[in-house]
Structures are given as C-alpha cells and as structure tokens.
Write a protein that holds these residues in place. Structure first.
Motif, PDB file in Angstrom:
ATOM      1  N   GLU A 621       6.354  -1.787   4.728  1.00  0.00           N
ATOM      2  CA  GLU A 621       6.220  -0.353   4.999  1.00  0.00           C
ATOM      3  C   GLU A 621       5.716   0.371   3.746  1.00  0.00           C
ATOM      4  O   GLU A 621       4.813   1.212   3.806  1.00  0.00           O
ATOM      5  N   ALA A 622       6.291   0.010   2.593  1.00  0.00           N
ATOM      6  CA  ALA A 622       5.877   0.656   1.338  1.00  0.00           C
ATOM      7  C   ALA A 622       4.424   0.302   1.002  1.00  0.00           C
ATOM      8  O   ALA A 622       3.667   1.131   0.473  1.00  0.00           O
ATOM      9  N   ALA A 623       4.016  -0.920   1.337  1.00  0.00           N
ATOM     10  CA  ALA A 623       2.621  -1.328   1.093  1.00  0.00           C
ATOM     11  C   ALA A 623       1.682  -0.494   1.959  1.00  0.00           C
ATOM     12  O   ALA A 623       0.590  -0.100   1.516  1.00  0.00           O
ATOM     13  N   LYS A 624       2.119  -0.202   3.166  1.00  0.00           N
ATOM     14  CA  LYS A 624       1.312   0.618   4.074  1.00  0.00           C
ATOM     15  C   LYS A 624       1.125   2.022   3.486  1.00  0.00           C
ATOM     16  O   LYS A 624       0.016   2.571   3.479  1.00  0.00           O
ATOM     17  N   VAL A 625       2.213   2.570   2.967  1.00  0.00           N
ATOM     18  CA  VAL A 625       2.141   3.912   2.350  1.00  0.00           C
ATOM     19  C   VAL A 625       1.147   3.873   1.179  1.00  0.00           C
ATOM     20  O   VAL A 625       0.286   4.751   1.030  1.00  0.00           O
ATOM     21  N   THR A 626       1.249   2.825   0.368  1.00  0.00           N
ATOM     22  CA  THR A 626       0.364   2.689  -0.796  1.00  0.00           C
ATOM     23  C   THR A 626      -1.095   2.626  -0.373  1.00  0.00           C
ATOM     24  O   THR A 626      -1.962   3.294  -0.945  1.00  0.00           O
ATOM     25  N   LEU A 627      -1.342   1.843   0.629  1.00  0.00           N
ATOM     26  CA  LEU A 627      -2.730   1.626   1.060  1.00  0.00           C
ATOM     27  C   LEU A 627      -3.306   2.889   1.705  1.00  0.00           C
ATOM     28  O   LEU A 627      -4.465   3.243   1.464  1.00  0.00           O
ATOM     29  N   ASN A 628      -2.491   3.567   2.481  1.00  0.00           N
ATOM     30  CA  ASN A 628      -2.957   4.838   3.063  1.00  0.00           C
ATOM     31  C   ASN A 628      -3.210   5.852   1.965  1.00  0.00           C
ATOM     32  O   ASN A 628      -4.159   6.636   2.031  1.00  0.00           O
ATOM     33  N   ASN A 629      -2.366   5.826   0.940  1.00  0.00           N
ATOM     34  CA  ASN A 629      -2.550   6.749  -0.180  1.00  0.00           C
ATOM     35  C   ASN A 629      -3.875   6.479  -0.894  1.00  0.00           C
ATOM     36  O   ASN A 629      -4.570   7.401  -1.292  1.00  0.00           O
ATOM     37  N   ARG A 630      -4.247   5.197  -1.038  1.00  0.00           N
ATOM     38  CA  ARG A 630      -5.495   4.849  -1.712  1.00  0.00           C
ATOM     39  C   ARG A 630      -6.732   5.206  -0.867  1.00  0.00           C
ATOM     40  O   ARG A 630      -7.818   5.391  -1.380  1.00  0.00           O
ATOM     41  N   GLY A 631      -6.565   5.259   0.459  1.00  0.00           N
ATOM     42  CA  GLY A 631      -7.713   5.547   1.328  1.00  0.00           C
ATOM     43  C   GLY A 631      -8.579   4.318   1.519  1.00  0.00           C
ATOM     44  O   GLY A 631      -8.376   3.281   0.876  1.00  0.00           O
ATOM     45  N   ASP A 632      -9.562   4.441   2.404  1.00  0.00           N
ATOM     46  CA  ASP A 632     -10.400   3.296   2.763  1.00  0.00           C
ATOM     47  C   ASP A 632     -11.646   3.181   1.880  1.00  0.00           C
ATOM     48  O   ASP A 632     -11.927   2.147   1.301  1.00  0.00           O
ATOM     49  N   HIS A 633     -12.396   4.284   1.837  1.00  0.00           N
ATOM     50  CA  HIS A 633     -13.734   4.247   1.262  1.00  0.00           C
ATOM     51  C   HIS A 633     -13.696   3.919  -0.233  1.00  0.00           C
ATOM     52  O   HIS A 633     -12.943   4.525  -0.982  1.00  0.00           O
ATOM     53  N   SER A 634     -14.521   2.961  -0.665  1.00  0.00           N
ATOM     54  CA  SER A 634     -14.511   2.584  -2.082  1.00  0.00           C
ATOM     55  C   SER A 634     -15.683   1.653  -2.372  1.00  0.00           C
ATOM     56  O   SER A 634     -16.644   1.596  -1.602  1.00  0.00           O
ATOM     57  N   THR A 635     -15.567   0.921  -3.473  1.00  0.00           N
ATOM     58  CA  THR A 635     -16.586  -0.091  -3.783  1.00  0.00           C
ATOM     59  C   THR A 635     -16.509  -1.228  -2.752  1.00  0.00           C
ATOM     60  O   THR A 635     -15.495  -1.378  -2.068  1.00  0.00           O
ATOM     61  N   GLY A 636     -17.572  -2.046  -2.709  1.00  0.00           N
ATOM     62  CA  GLY A 636     -17.592  -3.140  -1.743  1.00  0.00           C
ATOM     63  C   GLY A 636     -16.407  -4.069  -1.887  1.00  0.00           C
ATOM     64  O   GLY A 636     -15.734  -4.408  -0.915  1.00  0.00           O
ATOM     65  N   TRP A 637     -16.127  -4.485  -3.120  1.00  0.00           N
ATOM     66  CA  TRP A 637     -15.038  -5.456  -3.288  1.00  0.00           C
ATOM     67  C   TRP A 637     -13.694  -4.839  -2.948  1.00  0.00           C
ATOM     68  O   TRP A 637     -12.797  -5.523  -2.431  1.00  0.00           O
ATOM     69  N   SER A 638     -13.555  -3.541  -3.238  1.00  0.00           N
ATOM     70  CA  SER A 638     -12.286  -2.887  -2.936  1.00  0.00           C
ATOM     71  C   SER A 638     -12.063  -2.882  -1.426  1.00  0.00           C
ATOM     72  O   SER A 638     -10.948  -3.137  -0.944  1.00  0.00           O
ATOM     73  N   MET A 639     -13.142  -2.630  -0.672  1.00  0.00           N
ATOM     74  CA  MET A 639     -12.991  -2.614   0.790  1.00  0.00           C
ATOM     75  C   MET A 639     -12.752  -4.035   1.319  1.00  0.00           C
ATOM     76  O   MET A 639     -11.989  -4.225   2.273  1.00  0.00           O
TER      77      MET A 639
END
Ligand code: FUC
Length: 789
Positions: A621-639
């Motif tokens: 659950e905490a990982a989900k919060v972290t990932l939503n906080n970071r957002g989707d859009h980013s560099t290719g490798w990040s995505m």
C-alpha cells in the motif's frame, strides 16, 4: 497450496496467432533513429535503407577512448570520519563539499564509447524509385530493402552474423548489370586513415585504420581496423583513393569486419589485424566456400538464422489485436498508437527488447552499454558508458525471465571484473572487499565520477550481487552459485568494514551516499544530496546480506561466518513508512509530496528486490502511495521501471498506461519525456536503450511472476516458489498466449493462454521435464511449487 496435476499431453490450440514480428517502413530512414539496428554482440550496424545513398553506421563493442587506469581518490579513508561527523550533525552540504576533493575522481570521469564511422554506398540508376519497403525481421535478424527503379527490382539484405564475426550485405537485382555504386567511408575519429585496393582482378577491399581518443588525461590506446571486402558477380570493379567503384554488376556481396587490440580491461595489447582477418577466414571455412562464391552468402545466412533462432524462438507472445492497425508501417503504428486497438504492437515491442539484447550482448563480449552497441557519435550522451545506479542493471532485467541467459553473460563478466578492480574502490575507503560507484566503463573504473552531487554512491556492489543471486533463484544451479559466491562474499566484506552506526537510530548505515540522484527537502531546503542511510542503500545491503546468508548455508560455509552475516543483518535499517503513507526515501521522513523525480530508488525492494511483496500488504500500500506521488510521465527508463513496479503491485491497467506513455513518438522531444523513436528505440530522450529492456521485463512481469517465499526473514535456503499467472493482465489485453518465460526455482512456462481476461490453459515444466498442469487454477492464479523440483 493449489492442486497441481502432472500431465504428459498438451492441447495444441492457441488463443491468438502470433502477429508478424517485423519492423517495416515505406520510406528510407532520414535520421539515425529511423535506421534499423543489427548486431552480433561484437559488431553493431544501423541500416538506413536509402536506394541512392545507403549508409551503414558501424560500431564495434571495444572501441572506447582511454586505456587501463584507476580513477579512485586516495584521500577518501582519511577524510571519512570527518565527512561522517558532518553528516550526523546535519551539516550535509559541508560534508558534500568535503567529498568533492577527497572522494570524487580527480579528472577521469569515465571513458566514452566511440564510433569507427560509416560505410557509404553512393548508387547510380536508383533515382525515381517506387514500390519501396524496408524491414527488420525479428525472426531472422536480417534487414531487407526492396524497391523498383528503371524497370529493375532491387533487393538489399544485411545481417551481422551471430556465429561468425562478420557483417554481410548482398545487393541484388532481377536484371543483369543493374548494380553500380561507389563506396567510401566517413570516419569522425581524429586519427584515422582510409585506403582501398584490388585484392584480385575482380575483387577489392576498403580498409580503415584508426585510434580511439585520449580523454580527460587518459591516453587513448585502442586501435581499430575495419576491412570491407567487395565481391561482385559480373560488371567491373576498381579501387583507388579510399574508394571502391562497382559498375554494371549483376550482384555484389559485401563482407565487413571490425576488430581492435582490446584484450581485456587491463590489457590493450591485442592484434587487431590478425583478429579482423581471422573473421573472414573463419567465415569462409564455416560456409565451406570461398567468400567470393555467391553461395557463401546463403550458407552464412542460414547459419546465422539458425544460431539467432536458437535464442530468439524460446519465447513467444501473442495478444489478439486489430489486424488493420497491425498492418500499418511501424512509424505510423507509433504515431497512431491506441492501446485499445493495436494490442499486437505489445508483443512486437516486447520481442524487440529481446532482439536488442541478443544483438548487443553475447558471450565473450562487452555488456550492453547505455546505447546497447549502437552509437554514431564520438561523444554520445553520458559517453554512452555504463551508468550503474539504474541503467546498466535495467539492461539485464529481461535476460533470465525472457530466457536469454547467454546474453546475460557479458554482464556477469563485467561484475566479475569490477569485483577485481573494485578492490581499489574499497581500499580508498580503508575497507576490505570490493565496490564501485554510479558508473563504470570498458576499463572497469570504479571511482566516484561526475562530482560529489552525482558520484558518491558506494553501494553498486550490492545491486550487482542481487542480479547474481537472482540468477541462482531462476536456475537453482548450485555450481553456478558456488562460482559467484566469492564475489558476493567480497561485497559483504566491504560492508563489514564500511557500515557505520547512525547515532540516533543505532542502525548500521551506508554513509556517505545518496538516493540516486535525488535531493531530500530538509528544513525547507533542497540542496545537498549526501546522506546516511538512504532507503535504497538499506534495501540493497539487506538484500545482499539476506542472500549471502542463504548462499552460505546452501554452500556449507562455516557457521561462524554465517553468524557474522546474521549479526550485521540484524542491525540494518528496515523499510520505513512516512507521514503521508509513503515508503520513505531516506532514513528521516524527508520526502516531499508531489516529488516527480525520475528515480524511484526507495521502491528498489518492490522491483528488482523482493521485500515489498504480497505477503506485506502494508508495504504494498505504501509503495502504491509512493508511486502515485511520483506520477507516470518521465524518462524512458523511469517509465520502464514503473511498468515493472505496477506489475508487482498487481495493477495491469496502470502498467499498461505506462507502456502507452512509452509508445508515444519521441522525435523532437527533449528533457525527460520518454517516448519511442520510429525504429522503436527508447528515448530518455535522447536515445537510451534501458527503457526498451525495462519495458520488456515489465511485460513479462505482467504475465508471470515468481517469488521465492521466506523472503521476509533471514531464514536461509529457499524451499518454495509462488508462481502467479496473469498477475497484472490489463483489461485491454483480453486474449492472448505466452510461452517460454522462465520461472524461479528452475521452471519454464511451457504455455499460458487466456481468453476474455481469464486463464484457459497453463503448463509449467520443471528442469527434469515434468509437466505441471495449472489450467484449473482459479483467480488469482497463484500456485506454490517446490524450489528446484
Ligand atoms: C542516470 C539517470 C539519467 C540518465 C543517466 C544516463 O544518471 O538519472 O536520467 O539516464 O543515468
């Protein structure tokens, strides 16, 4: 444990037919990112397919600037106590300033991967061409260009042979005497010479001899030699002034080799001429023909396809999709990509990642670098070298799960080399064992490069060892584990000496270090990166010790040593959940809501690590919060990483949203926008290959996951594997099938089919060939299997 049925027969139908595995276009490439990549691990080429001005952009994996050298800083050990004191007193910027002269590399910040240049063929008689196509067939690893001009149908094929050290090109036409061109060579390297000569009255050779550059005070010692043989049938051929001219030929075969004097990371005393010539003579004997016999091309092509197919064909993936969308040229598919319609682009993109890994990484050679093996610049972005705080590791995420262990071999060699050179990095801190920082290169440099704000990250050894142990989990091969144990033990030795007690929490932590490449916000300011006990370091060092405890037990190491591992392990910092429900990125709760930083280092233990898993719903659950906080859009490798992370969080729709972001056109993009070029190369931007590999691994993870149980304590030897089928299947992939993926514990997915989002058939085979029928599993499709049945 779910019931497993042992079976001997398998129903044969497939849920979705495999879509054509080819990239294709109806215009020639006009920029490098439109050209089509070939590679055999040693030689790389990009083919532009232009009827009039054909360009073959060339690479050879060992053409790097510089020579063996050490870029560690001898001041580190003496400065360490003061740097740590400052960190623990909260004076992190002062600590960072002290790291610069005492830990950072003085001058040599890693050597660039360079290009030997381009072979150019200037044709006549091809103006006004029509009926043009060019393609890369992923099932054969051959590029083909076809067009019509002046009433003649022309065909050009090329491949970089996997079993033979040669690139082969065949130019043919359906009318005699139709092929005329002048070949020359364009080499950007400051020191080089191009010459051409007739080798027989009817054959010519073009040769290019050059030197890779000196860089940042390190003398350039790599010499390279390119030999291009022109073998026409019919017509005439002449050679002079570094050019070769063929007129009115019926057919021309071109055979090309590139070699250097590189022997290994410590030795550049090889003979590039002998090695280059050897490639031709070996190929001639392998084809049982002289190269000037037109039959040689076909014989070598057959050998190449067989050898490539042995690796590529191990895994098949089909997702039912719209046939009209799949029939479009590849560049139009990317421009028009609709994840609800063109679902068969996913298998193509997935298999392209496997193709790129096969082409850029073969046994005995160099690991895939930031651009795999493809680079047309003297100074590629980030030197095209190995960034090790995510990028190199990501390149090898697909190697085990998508059944390409051979392609993973150069990464194992690189790790082994760094465990030798890395003793220097450990020594600079006054420690035993080995480590390295956030970059390395062909010389296996291990110092802290790019200044104190980027390079002070001495924890890469732990990440490398995670790969070593995970490979064991996939194959359950005790001999292999014994072979890499000294490397794991050497990394532990480093931490026995390097870990330090954090005065407040009393945990043993890594200091100085950082959370790649992010800055915490402390007292309203985001300035220094340097910290003690970044979450990623805690997770990776815990993983190293947990795995080492298990490995030591499996290998029968002395109990006293196992006890010493245990006593350090028990004092390492745990994963912490912070004030807005997130996985903390640092030991203190310094995270910022809305922090969109591209690195998601604190989720290392969700993927590629394994502490954050379905047995810990609180951490999930905490990982989900972290990932939503970071957002989707980013560099290719990040995505690409986020595809893997959402897959582990069992959210297939979110993972697919990331893939969709990744499959947006990248041309013209700058900054951190990700995307995909017309040739399906991943964009940071610019081109960086890690995102291709990250997405490929992520797609595998969406379809099948395997977890070695007993991961949450230091209880040792793995005994069970939990297999999850279709754990993160997106609603937009309702029907499909996959086979050949690898499952931890030594298993192989023989077949998996689904329809309307539901499992319809699943067979898994164990190493001894026993077949297990999991078709009757009910959602969630989870079964527990013995480790190494
Ligand atoms: C790491 C990343 C960058 C880039 C570079 C090559 O430093 O943070 O985004 O991918 O590697």
């Amino acid at each position: 444990m779910k019931k497993i049925v042992f079976i001997s027969l398998l129903a044969a139908s497939t849920a979705a037919a495999e879509a054509p595995m080819r990239l294709w276009y109806d215009t020639p490439a006009t920029i490098w990112e439109e050209a089509l990549p070939l590679g055999n691990g040693a030689i790389g080429a990009m083919v532009n397919g232009d009827p009039s001005e054909a360009i073959y952009y060339l690479n050879e994996e060992t053409i790097w600037a510089g020579s063996p050298h050490d870029n560690t800083n001898p001041n580190a050990a003496a400065a360490l106590p003061e740097i740590r004191r400052l960190i623990f007193e909260g004076k992190r910027m002062e600590a960072q300033n002290l790291c610069q002269p005492n830990i950072s590399a003085a001058e040599a910040n890693g050597m660039p991967y360079q290009t030997p240049g381009n072979l150019l063929l200037h044709f006549t008689g091809t103006d006004g061409f029509t009926d043009y196509t060019r393609e890369l067939d992923l099932t054969t690893a051959v590029t083909t260009t076809k067009f019509t001009a002046g009433g003649v149908n022309f065909t050009r094929e090329s491949f970089t042979s996997l079993p033979d050290r040669l690139m082969m090109i065949r130019l043919s036409a359906d009318k005699p005497g139709a092929i005329s061109f002048t070949a020359d060579y364009d080499c950007p390297m400051p020191v080089h010479s191009v010459s051409s000569s007739m080798t027989t009255p009817s054959e010519a050779e073009l040769t290019v001899a050059g030197n890779a550059e000196s860089h940042e005070g390190v003398p350039g010692k790599i010499r390279f030699l390119v030999i291009v043989k022109f073998l026409p049938v019919g017509g005439t051929i002449t050679a002079s002034d570094g050019k070769v001219t063929v007129s009115d030929a019926d057919q021309v075969v071109i055979a090309l080799n590139i070699a250097t004097n590189f022997v290994d990371y410590a030795d550049a005393s090889g003979d590039e001429t002998a090695k280059c010539r050897q490639g031709f003579s070996d190929a001639a004997s392998a084809s049982a023909l002289a190269l000037d016999n037109p039959g040689s091309f076909d014989a070598l092509k057959t050998r190449h396809i067989a050898s490539y197919g042995d690796m590529f064909n191990r895994v098949k993936l089909s997702i039912a999709g719209d046939e009209a969308a799949a029939a479009m040229t590849t560049d139009r598919r990317i421009k028009n990509y609709d994840p609800a319609v063109d679902t068969s682009l996913i298998p193509l993109y997935f298999q392209y990642g496997r193709y790129l890994l096969i082409c850029s990484s073969q046994p005995g050679g160099q690991a895939a670098n930031l651009q795999g093996i493809w680079n047309h610049e003297l100074y590629a972005p980030w030197d095209g070298k190995y960034t090790t705080d995510i990028n190199l590791e990501m390149n090898y995420w697909p190697s085990e799960v998508t059944a390409l262990p051979e392609a993973g071999e150069p990464y194992l060699s690189l790790i082994k080399d760094c465990s030798v050179t890395g003793r220097q990095a450990a020594k600079m801190y006054g420690c035993d064992g080995w480590t390295l920082h956030h970059n390395t290169d062909i010389w296996r440099t291990v110092g802290a490069v790019d200044g104190a704000a980027w390079g002070i990250w001495p924890t890469c050894n732990a990440w490398f060892c995670q790969h070593l142990y995970d490979k064991y989990l996939f194959n359950a091969d005790r001999d292999y584990l014994a072979s890499v144990w000294p490397i794991m033990k050497g990394a532990c030795d480093f931490y026995f000496d390097f870990l330090v007690e954090e005065p407040q929490s009393k945990y043993l932590v890594v200091a100085p270090s950082y959370s790649p490449e992010n800055k915490p916000k402390v007292n309203g300011k985001r300035d220094a990166v340097i910290v003690a006990g970044a979450a990623m370091d805690n997770e990776m060092v815990s993983d190293l010790f947990r795995n080492s405890i298990a490995a030591a037990q499996i290998l029968g190491e002395p109990q006293s040593y196992i006890d010493s591992l245990q006593s350090v392990y028990s004092r390492l910092a745990p994963i912490k959940v912070g004030r807005f429900g997130q996985i903390q990125e640092w030991l203190e709760d310094w995270d910022t809501e809305g922090d969109r930083h591209r690195h998601v280092s604190q989720l290392w233990d969700l993927y590629p690590g394994r502490q954050i898993n379905f047995t810990r719903p609180d951490l999930m659950e905490a990982a989900k919060v972290t990932l939503n906080n970071r957002g989707d859009h980013s560099t290719g490798w990040s995505m690409g990483w986020k595809v893997c992370l959402w897959a582990r969080l069992l959210d297939g729709d979110h993972a697919n949203r990331l893939i969709t972001e990744q499959l947006t056109p990248a041309i013209g993009e700058k900054g951190q926008n990700g995307g995909t070029y017309p040739n399906l190369f991943d964009a940071h931007p610019p081109f960086q290959i890690d995102g291709n590999f990250g997405c490929t691994a992520g797609i595998a993870e969406m379809l099948v996951q395997s977890h070695v149980t007993n991961v949450n304590a230091n209880e040792g030897v793995p005994s069970e594997v939990i297999v999850e089928l279709l754990p993160a299947l997106p609603s937009q992939w309702p029907t499909g099938s996959v086979s050949g993926l690898k499952i931890r514990g030594g298993y192989t997915l023989e077949t998996l089919r689904w329809e309307d989002g539901k499992l319809t058939a699943a067979i898994i085979t164990s190493p001894d060939g026993t077949r297990l029928d999991l078709s009757s599993l009910q959602s969630p499709y989870r079964a527990t299997l013995p480790f190494n049945l």
